[in-house]
Write an enzyme that holds these catalytic residues in place. Structure first.
Site, mmCIF file in Angstrom:
data_model
loop_
_atom_site.group_PDB
_atom_site.id
_atom_site.type_symbol
_atom_site.label_atom_id
_atom_site.label_comp_id
_atom_site.label_asym_id
_atom_site.label_seq_id
_atom_site.Cartn_x
_atom_site.Cartn_y
_atom_site.Cartn_z
ATOM 1 N N ARG A 228 0.890 -1.102 0.182
ATOM 2 C CA ARG A 228 -0.164 -0.233 0.070
ATOM 3 C C ARG A 228 0.779 1.336 -0.151
ATOM 4 N NH1 ARG A 228 -4.319 -0.715 5.067
ATOM 5 N NH2 ARG A 228 -1.881 -1.991 5.654
ATOM 6 N N ASP B 232 6.640 -23.022 6.079
ATOM 7 C CA ASP B 232 7.211 -23.414 7.847
ATOM 8 C C ASP B 232 8.883 -23.147 7.488
ATOM 9 O OD1 ASP B 232 8.609 -24.418 10.298
ATOM 10 O OD2 ASP B 232 6.166 -24.540 10.970
ATOM 11 N N HIS B 233 9.003 -22.134 8.232
ATOM 12 C CA HIS B 233 10.763 -21.845 7.643
ATOM 13 C C HIS B 233 11.294 -22.674 8.729
ATOM 14 C CE1 HIS B 233 11.353 -19.001 11.420
ATOM 15 N NE2 HIS B 233 12.156 -19.525 11.411
ATOM 16 N N GLU C 133 14.113 -19.946 23.583
ATOM 17 C CA GLU C 133 14.511 -18.758 22.735
ATOM 18 C C GLU C 133 15.135 -17.825 23.928
ATOM 19 O OE1 GLU C 133 12.153 -16.664 19.306
ATOM 20 O OE2 GLU C 133 10.745 -17.722 20.362
ATOM 21 N N ASP D 87 2.245 -20.105 18.182
ATOM 22 C CA ASP D 87 3.040 -19.689 17.724
ATOM 23 C C ASP D 87 3.754 -20.552 16.670
ATOM 24 O OD1 ASP D 87 4.637 -17.275 16.555
ATOM 25 O OD2 ASP D 87 5.719 -17.492 17.905
ATOM 26 N N HIS E 198 6.073 -24.930 13.944
ATOM 27 C CA HIS E 198 7.872 -25.830 13.983
ATOM 28 C C HIS E 198 7.575 -26.707 14.559
ATOM 29 C CE1 HIS E 198 7.629 -21.697 12.061
ATOM 30 N NE2 HIS E 198 7.764 -21.107 13.496
HETATM 31 C C1 BG6 Z 1 8.494 -17.411 14.458
HETATM 32 C C2 BG6 Z 1 7.625 -17.147 15.428
HETATM 33 O O1 BG6 Z 1 7.429 -18.012 13.328
HETATM 34 O O2 BG6 Z 1 9.594 -17.841 14.608
HETATM 35 C C3 BG6 Z 1 8.352 -16.620 16.648
HETATM 36 O O3 BG6 Z 1 6.455 -16.337 14.876
HETATM 37 C C4 BG6 Z 1 9.416 -17.314 16.499
HETATM 38 O O4 BG6 Z 1 8.145 -15.960 17.372
HETATM 39 C C5 BG6 Z 1 10.670 -17.163 15.693
HETATM 40 O O5 BG6 Z 1 10.600 -15.771 17.673
HETATM 41 C C6 BG6 Z 1 11.663 -18.461 15.806
HETATM 42 O O6 BG6 Z 1 12.219 -18.089 14.604
HETATM 43 P P1 BG6 Z 1 14.506 -19.000 14.562
HETATM 44 O O7 BG6 Z 1 14.123 -18.932 13.175
HETATM 45 O O8 BG6 Z 1 14.506 -17.898 15.011
HETATM 46 O O9 BG6 Z 1 14.441 -19.723 15.564
#
Ligand code: BG6
Length: 484
Positions: free
Chosen positions: A51, A177-178, A216, A235, A240
């Site tokens: 936008r 899903d990274h 984390e 989340d 994950h």
């Molecule tokens: C994300 C979450 O999908 O993954 C975050 O929304 C999280 O809350 C993050 O911090 C963690 O990813 P990574 O790659 O840093 O372990």
């Protein structure tokens, strides 16, 4: 080791939400890294669509700034930024209206791969999908990429799936899903299915239990408002941790092919047992000196959302019968560290009765920060003193073993985007997988709501709430250290 970069075919990639946080932090620096390595061909085009009132030059400036801020040292030295910026374009677009769509259509070339990255909230997925077709922009070979959160429960995930399925075939939909793009996560499959050594032991007969920890050290920070509607279960666990569990627990697929792999993952999720209330622990980090507590970060003094969750689950099938899977994840913990630990059973009989304690073999797969794998084994302590046993890790830290190649390990996003262009869905979640994951998650969250469960406050910098320790202690086990 020789790196073999094979350029992908020319493409037009449109990033909806192209000025947003994810685009600036991950997607664009990731694409630039692939440009520097020669994988993104010079004919490829990236079109930001958002936008913000920008023109192409304004967008290029924004992207150059993002790369300077988030790209890291290797990118700063790549020297190809001007050529990369040339590949960029921009369209000011209204996802829910008419503005910008005709212009976008003129920018999409025939005869190249077209991909549309929805780096926007799920509320816009359906609108964008619909307009891509009603403006005749996408075709039967186009790919769409969608981000998490993919819904917040089974009902909303089904709605999202239906809104995408109304416009695109499942073979065109790439749900990211990274974690599946992380180097070590893929290595997990190589280790399990590329070696004879582990697979015969990979079952309830030899494995005592499995621990999956994603810790984390940071809090929710500026994302408090979003996070408070989600919590650690939605989340992190539903996506994950669930994906990690699938890769550890699935049966060997017949080949490394998208549906063969995803069929096996789906079977694992469907075999997951419900979690009883006494088998889960929720927590919220408290304040730490001047650092805010979770509730302060969330902006809600009465928030019941969890920033930590630990639970025990089981998989009802022959391979895993009776083997507990302990999962935990949280923010503001002792260290940033993610690990999967496969803890083997004790020896049936020790011949070394005089030699002190006996430990179990542990295969520890470290996802981050120091990617690598260790196997704890028992050896004889060198030198005199009789048959004294020592427990040592056989260490394969990738940075040491693979040298420079490991240091250049790609970010999860860039690999996944290249897979989209290559048309390979193996590392993406299928719609039925996501729904099955929510079907398991929903009753857990509902039970908290029904019981008015209040998360336990834990000290920032700790390993989480005390109750999470008890979850394993009562089974005669203990969590592994959260070592960085
Ligand atoms: C994300 C979450 O999908 O993954 C975050 O929304 C999280 O809350 C993050 O911090 C963690 O990813 P990574 O790659 O840093 O372990």
């Amino acid at each position: 080791m020789v790196s073999r970069v094979i350029p992908v075919d020319p493409f037009d990639l449109v990033i909806f939400g192209g000025t947003g946080d994810l685009a600036r932090r991950k997607i664009l620096p990731g694409l630039f890294r692939r440009f520097c390595s020669g994988q993104m061909p010079a004919e490829a085009r990236i079109i930001g669509a958002a936008r913000s009132d920008l023109d192409a030059d304004g967008y290029r400036t924004m992207v150059a700034d993002a790369i300077a801020e988030f790209g890291g040292k290797t990118l700063a030295e790549c020297g190809q930024l001007p050529a990369f910026l040339e590949a960029l374009d921009y369209v000011m677009i209204d996802a829910r209206g008419d503005q910008g769509w005709a212009e976008l259509k003129t920018k999409i070339r025939a005869n190249v791969i077209t991909a549309y990255y929805f780096s926007v909230g799920p509320g816009l997925f359906g609108d964008i999908a619909k307009r891509l077709n009603s403006w005749d922009i996408a075709d039967a070979d186009s790919r769409i990429v969608v981000e998490k959160p993919f819904g917040r429960d089974l009902a909303s995930a089904k709605e999202l799936n239906a809104s995408l399925a109304a416009e695109f075939d499942e073979t065109q939909i790439y749900r990211i899903d990274h974690y599946l793009g992380k180097e070590t996560v893929q290595n997990l499959m190589a280790i399990r299915f590329g070696n004879l050594l582990f697979e015969p032991l990979w079952n309830a007969q030899y494995i005592d239990h499995i621990q999956i920890s994603v810790a984390e050290s940071v809090g929710v920070g500026g994302r408090g408002a979003y996070y408070d509607k989600s919590g650690a279960m939605r989340d992190m666990v539903q996506n994950h941790l669930m994906q990690l569990l699938c890769l550890i627990a699935m049966e060997p697929p017949s080949k490394f092919d998208p549906d063969a792999v995803r069929d096996e993952k789906l079977k694992v999720i469907r075999a997951l047992q419900p979690v009883a209330p006494h088998e889960m622990v929720r927590g919220q980090y408290g304040p730490d000196g001047d650092d805010p507590s979770y509730r302060e970060d969330a902006g809600d003094a009465r928030s019941f959302t969890e920033s930590y969750v630990a639970l025990k689950t089981q998989i009802a099938n022959w391979r895993w019968s009776g083997v507990p899977f302990y999962l935990r994840t949280g923010k503001r913990l002792k260290a940033r560290t993610s690990e999967i630990a496969v803890v083997f059973k004790e020896l049936p009989h020790s011949i070394f009765e005089e030699s002190g304690d006996q430990t179990q073999n542990v295969l520890a797969i470290q996802l981050q920060p120091n990617e690598g794998i260790t196997l704890d084994v028992t050896i004889k302590e060198p030198g005199p003193g009789g048959m004294r046993l020592a427990h040592v890790p056989l260490d394969m830290t990738f940075a040491e073993t693979l040298g420079d190649d490991a240091e250049e390990a790609p970010d999860a996003y860039e690999r996944l985007i290249m897979d989209v262009i290559r048309g390979n869905q193996t590392l993406f979640m299928r719609g039925d997988e996501v729904e099955a994951a929510w079907a398991w998650t929903d009753p857990i969250i509902e039970s908290w709501v029904d019981r008015h469960d209040v998360p336990k406050v834990y000290e920032p910098g700790s390993t989480g709430p005390e109750d999470a320790l008890a979850l394993l202690h009562r089974d005669g086990r203990k969590w592994r250290d959260l070592a960085p």
